[in-house]
Write a protein that holds these residues in place. Structure first.
Motif, PDB file in Angstrom:
ATOM      1  N   UNK A   1       0.855  -1.196   0.000  1.00  0.00           N
ATOM      2  CA  UNK A   1       0.000   0.000   0.000  1.00  0.00           C
ATOM      3  C   UNK A   1       0.887   1.240   0.000  1.00  0.00           C
ATOM      4  N   UNK A   2       0.271   2.362  -0.306  1.00  0.00           N
ATOM      5  CA  UNK A   2       1.018   3.629  -0.263  1.00  0.00           C
ATOM      6  C   UNK A   2       1.493   3.890   1.166  1.00  0.00           C
ATOM      7  N   UNK A   3       0.670   3.499   2.147  1.00  0.00           N
ATOM      8  CA  UNK A   3       1.033   3.709   3.556  1.00  0.00           C
ATOM      9  C   UNK A   3       2.302   2.933   3.916  1.00  0.00           C
ATOM     10  N   UNK A   4       2.378   1.682   3.450  1.00  0.00           N
ATOM     11  CA  UNK A   4       3.574   0.881   3.717  1.00  0.00           C
ATOM     12  C   UNK A   4       4.813   1.597   3.166  1.00  0.00           C
ATOM     13  N   UNK A   5       4.646   2.232   2.024  1.00  0.00           N
ATOM     14  CA  UNK A   5       5.806   2.897   1.398  1.00  0.00           C
ATOM     15  C   UNK A   5       6.306   4.078   2.213  1.00  0.00           C
TER      16      UNK A   5
ATOM     17  N   UNK B   1      -0.523  -4.793 -10.265  1.00  0.00           N
ATOM     18  CA  UNK B   1       0.123  -3.512  -9.975  1.00  0.00           C
ATOM     19  C   UNK B   1      -0.864  -2.354 -10.084  1.00  0.00           C
ATOM     20  N   UNK B   2      -2.109  -2.653 -10.518  1.00  0.00           N
ATOM     21  CA  UNK B   2      -3.052  -1.571 -10.834  1.00  0.00           C
ATOM     22  C   UNK B   2      -3.433  -0.745  -9.599  1.00  0.00           C
ATOM     23  N   UNK B   3      -3.664  -1.408  -8.469  1.00  0.00           N
ATOM     24  CA  UNK B   3      -4.128  -0.667  -7.282  1.00  0.00           C
ATOM     25  C   UNK B   3      -3.040   0.290  -6.771  1.00  0.00           C
ATOM     26  N   UNK B   4      -1.817  -0.195  -6.684  1.00  0.00           N
ATOM     27  CA  UNK B   4      -0.735   0.678  -6.192  1.00  0.00           C
ATOM     28  C   UNK B   4      -0.478   1.817  -7.186  1.00  0.00           C
TER      29      UNK B   4
END
Ligand SMILES: Cc1cc2nc3c(=O)[nH]c(=O)nc-3n(C[C@H](O)[C@H](O)[C@H](O)COP(=O)(O)O)c2cc1C
Length: 192
Positions: free
Chosen positions: A86-90, A112-115
């Motif tokens: 997720x973007x949060x993990x990044x 890869x579409x959601x990220x």
């Protein structure tokens, strides 16, 4: 380090010679560094995530190959399906490698579409702590050659992340650019 006997120490010449031999022995055996060939000393390794986006398995295979190569050099890679990121993990990830293909008409592979979407949304977080590099796979017979990989590379930079090794695009013969990329990644890996 040298252990010496002060000139004014109260020893006879014989005692001084014996003591000097004793101290030299200590210096050479106990204080000297162990004689280990430099090639057998493990290099300092860094934890990193290798995220793959793939429709038919090529990028997943390359991600595993990259992990094997980096692990052999003492690093600690974790290979992840991009769907699990997720973007949060990044926001708390320090070192990220992305290996992704492009599908459809310049679109991300399904996993890869959601990220891809969340990172390109207005709500995407800033990623100032992230060091990354992208390897893009594609086929130059398509008009949007490697578009998904290029999207990730450019968007991560726009969100404040730092490119830790150059972005590389691969056409259908990906072996040699892959080798070039993994060498560059190994050379650029550094404390975050
Ligand atoms: C239906 C289809 C659409 C594709 N669309 C593109 C594209 O728009 N741009 C591109 O550079 N490559 C495109 N490709 C090529 C793939 O990205 C390339 O074969 C890649 O190596 C596949 O990697 P993967 O197995 O990890 O998904 C397409 C391939 C297929 C079969």
């Amino acid at each position: 380090m040298n252990l010496t006997i002060p000139d004014n120490a109260p020893f006879t010449n014989n005692q001084r010679m014996w003591l000097k031999g004793f101290l030299d022995g200590i210096t050479s055996t106990i204080l000297a560094p162990p004689l280990v060939p430099s090639s057998s000393v493990p290099t300092a390794g860094y934890p990193l995530t290798i995220a793959w986006g793939s429709q038919t398995g090529t990028c997943e295979t390359l991600a595993k190959k990259a992990a094997k190569s980096l692990a052999a050099n003492g690093h600690i890679p974790t290979v992840l399906n991009m769907q699990l990121i997720s973007a949060e993990i990044l926001t708390t990830t320090q070192r990220l490698l992305i290996i992704t293909s492009t599908y459809g008409d310049g679109e991300p592979p399904d996993n890869a579409a959601a990220l891809h979407a969340v990172l390109h949304s207005a709500d995407a977080p800033q990623l100032p702590s992230l060091h990354y590099s992208v390897l893009a796979l594609g086929d130059s017979s398509y008009p949007d050659f490697c578009k998904c990989g290029r999207d990730f590379d450019e968007r991560l930079a726009a969100l404040g992340a730092s490119r830790s090794a150059p972005y590389i695009e691969c056409d259908v013969d990906y072996d040699s650019p892959f080798a070039e990329w993994i060498t560059a990644v190994g050379a650029f890996l550094a404390p975050a």
